[in-house]
Design a protein around this motif. Structure first.
Motif, PDB file in Angstrom:
ATOM      1  N   ALA A   6      42.082  23.790  57.546  1.00 44.31           N
ATOM      2  CA  ALA A   6      40.852  23.314  56.915  1.00 44.31           C
ATOM      3  C   ALA A   6      40.660  24.019  55.576  1.00 44.31           C
ATOM      4  O   ALA A   6      40.943  25.206  55.421  1.00 44.31           O
ATOM      5  CB  ALA A   6      39.667  23.578  57.829  1.00 44.31           C
ATOM      6  N   TYR A  28      32.635  20.106  60.959  1.00 42.82           N
ATOM      7  CA  TYR A  28      32.843  18.830  61.630  1.00 42.82           C
ATOM      8  C   TYR A  28      33.941  18.909  62.695  1.00 42.82           C
ATOM      9  O   TYR A  28      33.855  18.249  63.725  1.00 42.82           O
ATOM     10  CB  TYR A  28      33.128  17.722  60.625  1.00 42.82           C
ATOM     11  N   THR A  29      34.944  19.708  62.454  1.00 44.85           N
ATOM     12  CA  THR A  29      35.986  19.888  63.469  1.00 44.85           C
ATOM     13  C   THR A  29      35.414  20.576  64.707  1.00 44.85           C
ATOM     14  O   THR A  29      35.670  20.149  65.844  1.00 44.85           O
ATOM     15  CB  THR A  29      37.160  20.696  62.906  1.00 44.85           C
ATOM     16  N   TYR A  38      44.484  21.436  63.622  1.00 40.53           N
ATOM     17  CA  TYR A  38      43.943  20.917  62.365  1.00 40.53           C
ATOM     18  C   TYR A  38      43.012  21.940  61.719  1.00 40.53           C
ATOM     19  O   TYR A  38      42.975  22.075  60.501  1.00 40.53           O
ATOM     20  CB  TYR A  38      43.199  19.604  62.618  1.00 40.53           C
ATOM     21  N   MET A  39      42.270  22.656  62.538  1.00 40.36           N
ATOM     22  CA  MET A  39      41.308  23.623  62.027  1.00 40.36           C
ATOM     23  C   MET A  39      41.991  24.763  61.267  1.00 40.36           C
ATOM     24  O   MET A  39      41.406  25.360  60.375  1.00 40.36           O
ATOM     25  CB  MET A  39      40.480  24.180  63.193  1.00 40.36           C
ATOM     26  N   LEU A  74      42.902  19.341  67.500  1.00 42.85           N
ATOM     27  CA  LEU A  74      41.822  19.733  66.591  1.00 42.85           C
ATOM     28  C   LEU A  74      41.905  21.222  66.241  1.00 42.85           C
ATOM     29  O   LEU A  74      41.588  21.618  65.119  1.00 42.85           O
ATOM     30  CB  LEU A  74      40.464  19.401  67.192  1.00 42.85           C
ATOM     31  N   ASN A  87      33.192  18.151  66.617  1.00 37.47           N
ATOM     32  CA  ASN A  87      33.996  17.235  67.422  1.00 37.47           C
ATOM     33  C   ASN A  87      34.598  17.937  68.635  1.00 37.47           C
ATOM     34  O   ASN A  87      34.672  17.352  69.724  1.00 37.47           O
ATOM     35  CB  ASN A  87      35.107  16.605  66.580  1.00 37.47           C
ATOM     36  N   GLN A 121      34.694  20.996  56.594  1.00 42.57           N
ATOM     37  CA  GLN A 121      35.739  20.545  57.516  1.00 42.57           C
ATOM     38  C   GLN A 121      35.711  21.351  58.810  1.00 42.57           C
ATOM     39  O   GLN A 121      35.887  20.794  59.900  1.00 42.57           O
ATOM     40  CB  GLN A 121      37.120  20.663  56.868  1.00 42.57           C
TER      41      GLN A 121
END
Length: 91
Positions: A41, A49-50, A37-38, A34, A53, A46
């Motif tokens: 973003a 929500y990342t 992924y961040m 994550l 989570n 995004q």
């Protein structure tokens, strides 16, 4: 003489310990993914929500399994032949 675990109780405690380690490691890998992924973003939604989570994973798959690993590790070291500080003394 100190309390010693029976074989069945020791196996149960080791199983809980290993399961907690696997959950803790899985949570760490999820946090890593994550976090990667961040980096990519596109907008604030995004990111929100990342991070939400990541917070949920931190609470469920990092905090509690880490506590369980600590507790079961102490219990195993006290109640088996290894001892809590038996093998830490300098030779």
């Amino acid at each position: 003489m100190a309390y010693r675990l029976s074989l069945r109780k020791k196996q149960l405690l080791v199983s809980i310990h290993v399961f907690s380690v696997v959950a803790w490691f899985g949570g760490a890998m999820c946090m890593l993914l994550l976090g990667l992924y961040m980096k990519h973003a596109d907008n604030g939604e995004q990111l929100y929500y990342t991070l939400t989570n990541m917070h949920l994973i931190d609470i469920t798959l990092i905090r509690y399994p880490a506590i369980m690993v600590f507790v079961t590790g102490i219990m195993l070291s006290i109640w088996t032949q290894w001892g809590l500080i038996k093998h830490c003394s300098p030779s």
